[in-house]
Scaffold this motif. Structure first.
Motif, PDB file in Angstrom:
ATOM      1  N   ARG A  36      30.867  10.708  13.857  1.00 40.17           N
ATOM      2  CA  ARG A  36      31.051   9.445  13.127  1.00 40.17           C
ATOM      3  C   ARG A  36      29.763   9.019  12.435  1.00 40.17           C
ATOM      4  NH1 ARG A  36      35.539   6.433  14.076  1.00 40.17           N
ATOM      5  NH2 ARG A  36      36.812   6.941  15.887  1.00 40.17           N
ATOM      6  N   TYR A  37      28.664   9.732  12.706  1.00 33.64           N
ATOM      7  CA  TYR A  37      27.370   9.389  12.113  1.00 33.64           C
ATOM      8  C   TYR A  37      27.312   9.886  10.672  1.00 33.64           C
ATOM      9  CZ  TYR A  37      22.332   9.548  11.293  1.00 33.64           C
ATOM     10  OH  TYR A  37      21.082   9.410  10.757  1.00 33.64           O
ATOM     11  N   ARG A  38      27.603  11.182  10.479  1.00 33.11           N
ATOM     12  CA  ARG A  38      27.582  11.724   9.121  1.00 33.11           C
ATOM     13  C   ARG A  38      28.865  11.367   8.383  1.00 33.11           C
ATOM     14  NH1 ARG A  38      22.845  14.097   8.528  1.00 33.11           N
ATOM     15  NH2 ARG A  38      22.108  15.506  10.140  1.00 33.11           N
ATOM     16  N   ASP A  39      30.011  11.453   9.132  1.00 32.95           N
ATOM     17  CA  ASP A  39      31.242  10.968   8.549  1.00 32.95           C
ATOM     18  C   ASP A  39      31.605  11.688   7.246  1.00 32.95           C
ATOM     19  OD1 ASP A  39      33.417   9.264   8.608  1.00 32.95           O
ATOM     20  OD2 ASP A  39      32.439   7.733   7.381  1.00 32.95           O
ATOM     21  N   TYR A  40      31.344  13.007   7.174  1.00 32.38           N
ATOM     22  CA  TYR A  40      31.695  13.772   5.970  1.00 32.38           C
ATOM     23  C   TYR A  40      33.209  13.943   5.848  1.00 32.38           C
ATOM     24  CZ  TYR A  40      26.803  15.405   5.720  1.00 32.38           C
ATOM     25  OH  TYR A  40      25.444  15.491   5.637  1.00 32.38           O
ATOM     26  N   ALA A  41      33.853  14.217   6.996  1.00 29.45           N
ATOM     27  CA  ALA A  41      35.298  14.485   6.981  1.00 29.45           C
ATOM     28  C   ALA A  41      36.019  13.301   7.619  1.00 29.45           C
ATOM     29  CB  ALA A  41      35.593  15.764   7.759  1.00 29.45           C
ATOM     30  N   PRO A  42      37.242  12.978   7.148  1.00 30.42           N
ATOM     31  CA  PRO A  42      37.993  11.876   7.764  1.00 30.42           C
ATOM     32  C   PRO A  42      38.151  12.115   9.264  1.00 30.42           C
ATOM     33  CG  PRO A  42      39.160  12.764   5.845  1.00 30.42           C
ATOM     34  CD  PRO A  42      37.984  13.663   6.097  1.00 30.42           C
ATOM     35  N   ILE A  43      38.004  11.056  10.064  1.00 35.34           N
ATOM     36  CA  ILE A  43      37.993  11.213  11.518  1.00 35.34           C
ATOM     37  C   ILE A  43      39.303  11.812  12.029  1.00 35.34           C
ATOM     38  CG2 ILE A  43      38.743   8.845  12.092  1.00 35.34           C
ATOM     39  CD1 ILE A  43      35.955  10.814  13.909  1.00 35.34           C
ATOM     40  N   GLU A  44      40.431  11.500  11.386  1.00 35.80           N
ATOM     41  CA  GLU A  44      41.705  12.069  11.847  1.00 35.80           C
ATOM     42  C   GLU A  44      41.726  13.586  11.684  1.00 35.80           C
ATOM     43  OE1 GLU A  44      43.923  11.006  13.870  1.00 35.80           O
ATOM     44  OE2 GLU A  44      42.764   9.139  13.872  1.00 35.80           O
ATOM     45  N   LEU A  45      41.098  14.069  10.589  1.00 35.71           N
ATOM     46  CA  LEU A  45      41.023  15.519  10.376  1.00 35.71           C
ATOM     47  C   LEU A  45      40.089  16.150  11.413  1.00 35.71           C
ATOM     48  CD1 LEU A  45      42.050  17.755   8.456  1.00 35.71           C
ATOM     49  CD2 LEU A  45      39.913  17.481   7.177  1.00 35.71           C
ATOM     50  N   GLN A  46      38.980  15.461  11.714  1.00 37.09           N
ATOM     51  CA  GLN A  46      38.060  15.954  12.755  1.00 37.09           C
ATOM     52  C   GLN A  46      38.781  16.061  14.106  1.00 37.09           C
ATOM     53  OE1 GLN A  46      34.096  14.278  13.021  1.00 37.09           O
ATOM     54  NE2 GLN A  46      34.286  13.343  10.999  1.00 37.09           N
ATOM     55  N   ARG A  47      39.567  15.047  14.419  1.00 36.62           N
ATOM     56  CA  ARG A  47      40.345  15.063  15.677  1.00 36.62           C
ATOM     57  C   ARG A  47      41.306  16.237  15.718  1.00 36.62           C
ATOM     58  NH1 ARG A  47      40.098  10.169  18.335  1.00 36.62           N
ATOM     59  NH2 ARG A  47      39.788   8.409  16.940  1.00 36.62           N
ATOM     60  N   ASP A  48      41.981  16.467  14.575  1.00 34.74           N
ATOM     61  CA  ASP A  48      42.940  17.563  14.481  1.00 34.74           C
ATOM     62  C   ASP A  48      42.240  18.894  14.786  1.00 34.74           C
ATOM     63  OD1 ASP A  48      45.009  19.310  13.809  1.00 34.74           O
ATOM     64  OD2 ASP A  48      44.595  19.177  11.658  1.00 34.74           O
ATOM     65  N   TYR A  49      41.059  19.125  14.147  1.00 30.29           N
ATOM     66  CA  TYR A  49      40.356  20.391  14.385  1.00 30.29           C
ATOM     67  C   TYR A  49      39.787  20.481  15.793  1.00 30.29           C
ATOM     68  CZ  TYR A  49      41.007  22.587   9.923  1.00 30.29           C
ATOM     69  OH  TYR A  49      41.576  23.227   8.863  1.00 30.29           O
ATOM     70  N   PHE A  50      39.293  19.377  16.327  1.00 30.37           N
ATOM     71  CA  PHE A  50      38.788  19.387  17.708  1.00 30.37           C
ATOM     72  C   PHE A  50      39.917  19.765  18.660  1.00 30.37           C
ATOM     73  CE2 PHE A  50      37.044  16.563  21.354  1.00 30.37           C
ATOM     74  CZ  PHE A  50      36.425  17.645  21.948  1.00 30.37           C
ATOM     75  N   ASP A  51      41.085  19.145  18.457  1.00 31.49           N
ATOM     76  CA  ASP A  51      42.249  19.429  19.292  1.00 31.49           C
ATOM     77  C   ASP A  51      42.641  20.913  19.206  1.00 31.49           C
ATOM     78  OD1 ASP A  51      44.539  18.417  20.929  1.00 31.49           O
ATOM     79  OD2 ASP A  51      45.689  19.118  19.194  1.00 31.49           O
ATOM     80  N   ARG A  52      42.570  21.489  17.989  1.00 28.60           N
ATOM     81  CA  ARG A  52      42.919  22.917  17.837  1.00 28.60           C
ATOM     82  C   ARG A  52      41.974  23.798  18.653  1.00 28.60           C
ATOM     83  NH1 ARG A  52      44.392  24.134  11.534  1.00 28.60           N
ATOM     84  NH2 ARG A  52      45.065  22.048  10.975  1.00 28.60           N
ATOM     85  N   HIS A  53      40.667  23.507  18.594  1.00 26.90           N
ATOM     86  CA  HIS A  53      39.688  24.308  19.348  1.00 26.90           C
ATOM     87  C   HIS A  53      39.956  24.199  20.854  1.00 26.90           C
ATOM     88  CE1 HIS A  53      37.388  24.098  15.530  1.00 26.90           C
ATOM     89  NE2 HIS A  53      36.707  25.136  15.964  1.00 26.90           N
ATOM     90  N   VAL A  54      40.234  22.973  21.321  1.00 26.97           N
ATOM     91  CA  VAL A  54      40.430  22.779  22.767  1.00 26.97           C
ATOM     92  C   VAL A  54      41.697  23.528  23.216  1.00 26.97           C
ATOM     93  CG1 VAL A  54      40.833  21.105  24.601  1.00 26.97           C
ATOM     94  CG2 VAL A  54      39.213  20.569  22.778  1.00 26.97           C
ATOM     95  N   ARG A  55      42.766  23.428  22.422  1.00 24.82           N
ATOM     96  CA  ARG A  55      44.004  24.132  22.786  1.00 24.82           C
ATOM     97  C   ARG A  55      43.819  25.647  22.754  1.00 24.82           C
ATOM     98  NH1 ARG A  55      48.645  20.793  22.993  1.00 24.82           N
ATOM     99  NH2 ARG A  55      48.119  18.667  22.356  1.00 24.82           N
ATOM    100  N   LEU A  56      43.070  26.148  21.749  1.00 18.63           N
ATOM    101  CA  LEU A  56      42.815  27.595  21.677  1.00 18.63           C
ATOM    102  C   LEU A  56      41.965  28.028  22.879  1.00 18.63           C
ATOM    103  CD1 LEU A  56      43.217  30.226  20.081  1.00 18.63           C
ATOM    104  CD2 LEU A  56      41.157  29.653  18.752  1.00 18.63           C
ATOM    105  N   SER A  57      41.032  27.175  23.276  1.00 19.63           N
ATOM    106  CA  SER A  57      40.219  27.454  24.464  1.00 19.63           C
ATOM    107  C   SER A  57      41.112  27.549  25.702  1.00 19.63           C
ATOM    108  CB  SER A  57      39.174  26.349  24.646  1.00 19.63           C
ATOM    109  OG  SER A  57      38.590  26.428  25.935  1.00 19.63           O
TER     110      SER A  57
END
Ligand SMILES: [Zn+2]
Length: 257
Positions: free
Chosen positions: A98-119
Protein backbone atom coordinates in the motif's frame (compact mmCIF):
# COMPACT_ATOMS: atom_id res chain seq x y z
CA UNK A 1 30.79 -20.92 8.73
CA UNK A 2 27.86 -21.29 6.34
CA UNK A 3 25.29 -18.61 5.54
CA UNK A 4 22.17 -18.71 3.34
CA UNK A 5 20.84 -15.55 1.64
CA UNK A 6 17.11 -16.29 1.41
CA UNK A 7 16.19 -13.30 -0.78
CA UNK A 8 18.15 -11.71 -3.65
CA UNK A 9 17.19 -10.37 -7.07
CA UNK A 10 20.14 -11.63 -9.08
CA UNK A 11 18.38 -11.31 -12.45
CA UNK A 12 18.34 -7.52 -12.09
CA UNK A 13 20.45 -5.36 -14.42
CA UNK A 14 22.70 -4.39 -11.47
CA UNK A 15 24.29 -7.87 -11.65
CA UNK A 16 24.48 -8.28 -15.44
CA UNK A 17 28.16 -7.25 -15.68
CA UNK A 18 29.77 -9.09 -12.75
CA UNK A 19 27.63 -11.95 -11.42
CA UNK A 20 30.63 -14.32 -11.42
CA UNK A 21 32.56 -11.94 -9.12
CA UNK A 22 29.46 -11.50 -6.93
CA UNK A 23 29.16 -15.29 -6.51
CA UNK A 24 32.87 -15.53 -5.80
CA UNK A 25 32.65 -12.97 -2.99
CA UNK A 26 29.57 -14.77 -1.62
CA UNK A 27 31.50 -18.07 -1.49
CA UNK A 28 34.41 -16.35 0.28
CA UNK A 29 31.97 -14.92 2.86
CA UNK A 30 30.58 -18.43 3.50
CA UNK A 31 27.30 -17.80 1.67
CA UNK A 32 26.97 -21.26 0.15
CA UNK A 33 23.41 -20.94 -1.11
CA UNK A 34 20.97 -18.19 -2.06
CA UNK A 35 17.51 -17.86 -3.58
CA UNK A 36 17.07 -15.50 -6.52
CA UNK A 37 13.55 -14.11 -6.61
CA UNK A 38 11.42 -13.43 -9.68
CA UNK A 39 9.11 -10.41 -9.83
CA UNK A 40 7.21 -11.30 -13.02
CA UNK A 41 7.02 -14.05 -15.67
CA UNK A 42 10.13 -12.90 -17.58
CA UNK A 43 12.10 -12.24 -14.40
CA UNK A 44 11.06 -15.66 -13.10
CA UNK A 45 12.31 -17.31 -16.32
CA UNK A 46 15.61 -15.46 -15.86
CA UNK A 47 15.97 -16.65 -12.25
CA UNK A 48 15.28 -20.25 -13.29
CA UNK A 49 18.01 -19.92 -15.93
CA UNK A 50 20.41 -18.50 -13.31
CA UNK A 51 19.68 -21.44 -11.01
CA UNK A 52 20.36 -23.87 -13.85
CA UNK A 53 23.69 -22.17 -14.60
CA UNK A 54 25.08 -21.63 -11.07
CA UNK A 55 25.24 -24.26 -8.32
CA UNK A 56 24.72 -21.89 -5.32
CA UNK A 57 21.61 -20.24 -6.82
CA UNK A 58 18.06 -21.55 -6.27
CA UNK A 59 15.00 -19.86 -7.75
CA UNK A 60 11.65 -18.45 -6.65
CA UNK A 61 9.02 -17.74 -9.31
CA UNK A 62 6.09 -15.36 -9.05
CA UNK A 63 4.54 -11.99 -9.80
CA UNK A 64 5.38 -9.14 -7.39
CA UNK A 65 2.50 -6.99 -6.06
CA UNK A 66 4.10 -3.88 -7.60
CA UNK A 67 4.12 -5.48 -11.06
CA UNK A 68 0.93 -7.53 -11.13
CA UNK A 69 -0.92 -4.84 -13.12
CA UNK A 70 1.66 -5.37 -15.91
CA UNK A 71 1.08 -9.14 -16.08
CA UNK A 72 0.05 -10.31 -19.56
CA UNK A 73 -2.49 -13.06 -20.32
CA UNK A 74 -0.66 -16.34 -19.84
CA UNK A 75 1.93 -14.97 -17.39
CA UNK A 76 0.35 -16.66 -14.35
CA UNK A 77 0.18 -20.00 -16.20
CA UNK A 78 3.85 -19.55 -17.09
CA UNK A 79 4.68 -19.09 -13.38
CA UNK A 80 2.80 -22.33 -12.66
CA UNK A 81 4.89 -24.17 -15.29
CA UNK A 82 8.16 -22.68 -14.03
CA UNK A 83 7.27 -23.78 -10.48
CA UNK A 84 7.82 -27.38 -11.62
CA UNK A 85 11.38 -26.76 -12.89
CA UNK A 86 14.46 -28.13 -11.07
CA UNK A 87 15.88 -25.89 -8.31
CA UNK A 88 12.66 -23.86 -8.02
CA UNK A 89 12.22 -23.82 -4.23
CA UNK A 90 9.59 -21.10 -3.62
CA UNK A 91 6.77 -18.97 -5.03
CA UNK A 92 7.03 -15.19 -5.10
CA UNK A 93 7.62 -12.71 -4.42
CA UNK A 94 4.05 -11.92 -3.59
CA UNK A 95 2.23 -9.91 -0.92
CA UNK A 96 0.61 -6.48 -0.67
CA UNK A 97 2.12 -3.00 -1.03
CA UNK A 98 0.00 0.00 0.00
CA UNK A 99 3.09 2.23 0.19
CA UNK A 100 3.99 2.25 -3.50
CA UNK A 101 0.44 1.50 -4.57
CA UNK A 102 1.39 0.86 -8.23
CA UNK A 103 -1.30 -1.79 -8.74
CA UNK A 104 -4.91 -1.62 -7.49
CA UNK A 105 -5.11 -3.33 -4.09
CA UNK A 106 -7.85 -5.73 -5.25
CA UNK A 107 -5.55 -6.96 -8.04
CA UNK A 108 -2.70 -7.34 -5.52
CA UNK A 109 -5.01 -9.41 -3.29
CA UNK A 110 -6.00 -11.58 -6.25
CA UNK A 111 -2.34 -12.35 -7.07
CA UNK A 112 -1.38 -12.89 -3.43
CA UNK A 113 -4.27 -15.34 -3.09
CA UNK A 114 -3.11 -17.20 -6.24
CA UNK A 115 0.43 -17.62 -4.85
CA UNK A 116 -0.86 -18.86 -1.47
CA UNK A 117 -3.24 -21.37 -3.11
CA UNK A 118 -0.49 -22.60 -5.47
CA UNK A 119 1.77 -22.98 -2.42
CA UNK A 120 -0.86 -25.04 -0.64
CA UNK A 121 -1.29 -27.19 -3.76
CA UNK A 122 2.43 -27.72 -4.46
CA UNK A 123 4.08 -27.51 -1.02
CA UNK A 124 6.46 -24.78 -2.26
CA UNK A 125 6.73 -21.97 0.34
CA UNK A 126 5.55 -18.47 -0.64
CA UNK A 127 7.54 -15.25 -0.07
CA UNK A 128 5.63 -12.31 1.37
CA UNK A 129 6.42 -8.65 0.64
CA UNK A 130 4.51 -6.40 3.07
CA UNK A 131 4.51 -2.61 3.02
CA UNK A 132 1.88 -0.79 5.06
CA UNK A 133 -0.27 -3.87 4.66
CA UNK A 134 0.47 -6.28 7.53
CA UNK A 135 -3.11 -6.19 8.85
CA UNK A 136 -4.52 -7.16 5.44
CA UNK A 137 -1.85 -9.81 4.98
CA UNK A 138 -2.56 -11.33 8.40
CA UNK A 139 -6.27 -11.46 7.59
CA UNK A 140 -5.56 -13.29 4.32
CA UNK A 141 -3.09 -15.66 6.01
CA UNK A 142 -5.65 -16.54 8.72
CA UNK A 143 -8.20 -17.31 6.02
CA UNK A 144 -5.69 -19.43 4.10
CA UNK A 145 -4.62 -21.25 7.28
CA UNK A 146 -8.27 -22.24 7.81
CA UNK A 147 -8.05 -24.12 4.45
CA UNK A 148 -4.80 -25.93 5.30
CA UNK A 149 -1.22 -25.66 6.59
CA UNK A 150 0.92 -22.68 5.48
CA UNK A 151 4.59 -22.67 4.51
CA UNK A 152 6.07 -19.28 3.77
CA UNK A 153 8.45 -16.49 4.66
CA UNK A 154 7.75 -12.93 5.81
CA UNK A 155 10.56 -11.30 3.80
CA UNK A 156 12.50 -8.24 5.07
CA UNK A 157 10.25 -8.18 8.13
CA UNK A 158 9.69 -4.77 9.78
CA UNK A 159 6.53 -5.39 11.84
CA UNK A 160 5.93 -5.68 15.58
CA UNK A 161 6.73 -8.59 17.90
CA UNK A 162 2.99 -9.34 18.09
CA UNK A 163 2.68 -9.61 14.31
CA UNK A 164 5.84 -11.73 14.13
CA UNK A 165 4.41 -14.07 16.79
CA UNK A 166 1.13 -14.46 14.91
CA UNK A 167 2.97 -15.14 11.64
CA UNK A 168 4.99 -17.85 13.40
CA UNK A 169 1.80 -19.32 14.92
CA UNK A 170 0.32 -19.47 11.39
CA UNK A 171 3.34 -21.49 10.22
CA UNK A 172 5.50 -18.75 8.70
CA UNK A 173 9.24 -18.04 8.94
CA UNK A 174 10.50 -14.49 9.58
CA UNK A 175 13.41 -13.11 7.55
CA UNK A 176 15.49 -10.03 8.43
CA UNK A 177 17.39 -7.85 5.93
CA UNK A 178 19.88 -4.98 6.03
CA UNK A 179 17.52 -2.60 7.83
CA UNK A 180 18.27 -4.62 10.97
CA UNK A 181 21.80 -3.18 10.97
CA UNK A 182 20.82 0.49 10.72
CA UNK A 183 21.57 2.73 13.72
CA UNK A 184 17.93 3.66 14.25
CA UNK A 185 16.66 0.07 14.14
CA UNK A 186 16.74 -0.69 17.90
CA UNK A 187 13.04 -1.52 17.86
CA UNK A 188 13.42 -3.93 14.93
CA UNK A 189 16.38 -5.62 16.67
CA UNK A 190 14.22 -6.05 19.78
CA UNK A 191 11.52 -7.68 17.61
CA UNK A 192 14.13 -9.95 15.98
CA UNK A 193 15.22 -11.11 19.43
CA UNK A 194 11.70 -12.50 20.06
CA UNK A 195 11.39 -14.76 16.99
CA UNK A 196 11.77 -18.48 17.79
CA UNK A 197 15.24 -19.68 16.72
CA UNK A 198 13.82 -22.34 14.41
CA UNK A 199 11.81 -19.77 12.36
CA UNK A 200 14.52 -17.18 11.88
CA UNK A 201 16.12 -16.33 8.49
CA UNK A 202 18.52 -13.74 7.04
CA UNK A 203 18.55 -12.16 3.60
CA UNK A 204 20.02 -9.28 1.62
CA UNK A 205 17.18 -8.31 -0.75
CA UNK A 206 20.05 -7.55 -3.16
CA UNK A 207 20.59 -5.23 -4.95
CA UNK A 208 18.55 -3.04 -2.57
CA UNK A 209 19.15 -1.70 0.97
CA UNK A 210 22.73 -2.75 1.73
CA UNK A 211 23.47 -3.25 5.45
CA UNK A 212 25.78 -1.07 7.54
CA UNK A 213 28.66 -0.33 7.05
CA UNK A 214 27.94 -0.42 3.28
CA UNK A 215 24.62 1.40 3.35
CA UNK A 216 23.93 3.19 0.04
CA UNK A 217 26.09 0.83 -2.02
CA UNK A 218 24.80 -1.95 -4.24
CA UNK A 219 23.83 -4.87 -2.04
CA UNK A 220 24.98 -8.44 -2.83
CA UNK A 221 24.69 -11.86 -1.14
CA UNK A 222 28.15 -11.70 0.54
CA UNK A 223 26.85 -8.80 2.65
CA UNK A 224 24.29 -10.99 4.44
CA UNK A 225 27.12 -11.61 6.90
CA UNK A 226 26.68 -8.08 8.32
CA UNK A 227 22.99 -8.66 9.03
CA UNK A 228 23.69 -12.09 10.53
CA UNK A 229 26.41 -10.68 12.83
CA UNK A 230 24.11 -7.88 14.05
CA UNK A 231 21.25 -10.35 14.55
CA UNK A 232 23.52 -12.64 16.61
CA UNK A 233 24.37 -9.71 18.91
CA UNK A 234 20.69 -8.75 19.23
CA UNK A 235 19.82 -12.33 20.24
CA UNK A 236 22.81 -12.83 22.52
CA UNK A 237 24.16 -15.84 20.63
CA UNK A 238 27.46 -16.39 18.82
CA UNK A 239 27.73 -15.59 15.12
CA UNK A 240 28.58 -19.26 14.49
CA UNK A 241 25.40 -20.42 16.21
CA UNK A 242 23.26 -17.84 14.40
CA UNK A 243 24.78 -18.80 11.02
CA UNK A 244 24.24 -22.53 11.60
CA UNK A 245 20.67 -22.04 12.84
CA UNK A 246 19.52 -19.72 10.02
CA UNK A 247 21.16 -21.90 7.36
CA UNK A 248 19.44 -25.02 8.74
CA UNK A 249 16.12 -23.13 8.81
CA UNK A 250 16.54 -21.98 5.18
CA UNK A 251 17.34 -25.50 3.98
CA UNK A 252 14.30 -26.82 5.86
CA UNK A 253 11.78 -24.29 4.51
CA UNK A 254 13.15 -24.55 0.93
CA UNK A 255 13.52 -28.34 1.24
CA UNK A 256 17.15 -28.29 0.10
CA UNK A 257 19.29 -31.20 1.29
ZN1 LIG B 1 12.39 -8.76 -3.07
Amino acid sequence: MTLFDTHAHLDQAEFAADLAAVLDRAAKAGVEQMVSIGVGALSSEATVALAAAHAPIYAAVGIHPNYCHEAQPGDWDRVGELARRPKVVALGETGLDRYRDYAPIELQRDYFDRHVRLSQATGLPFLVHARESLDDILAMLREARARGPLSGIMHSFTGSAEVAAECVALGMYVSFAGMLTFKKSDELRAVAATVPADRLLVETDSPYLAPEPLRGKRNEPALVEHTARRLAVARGVSFAELAAQTTANARRVFRIA
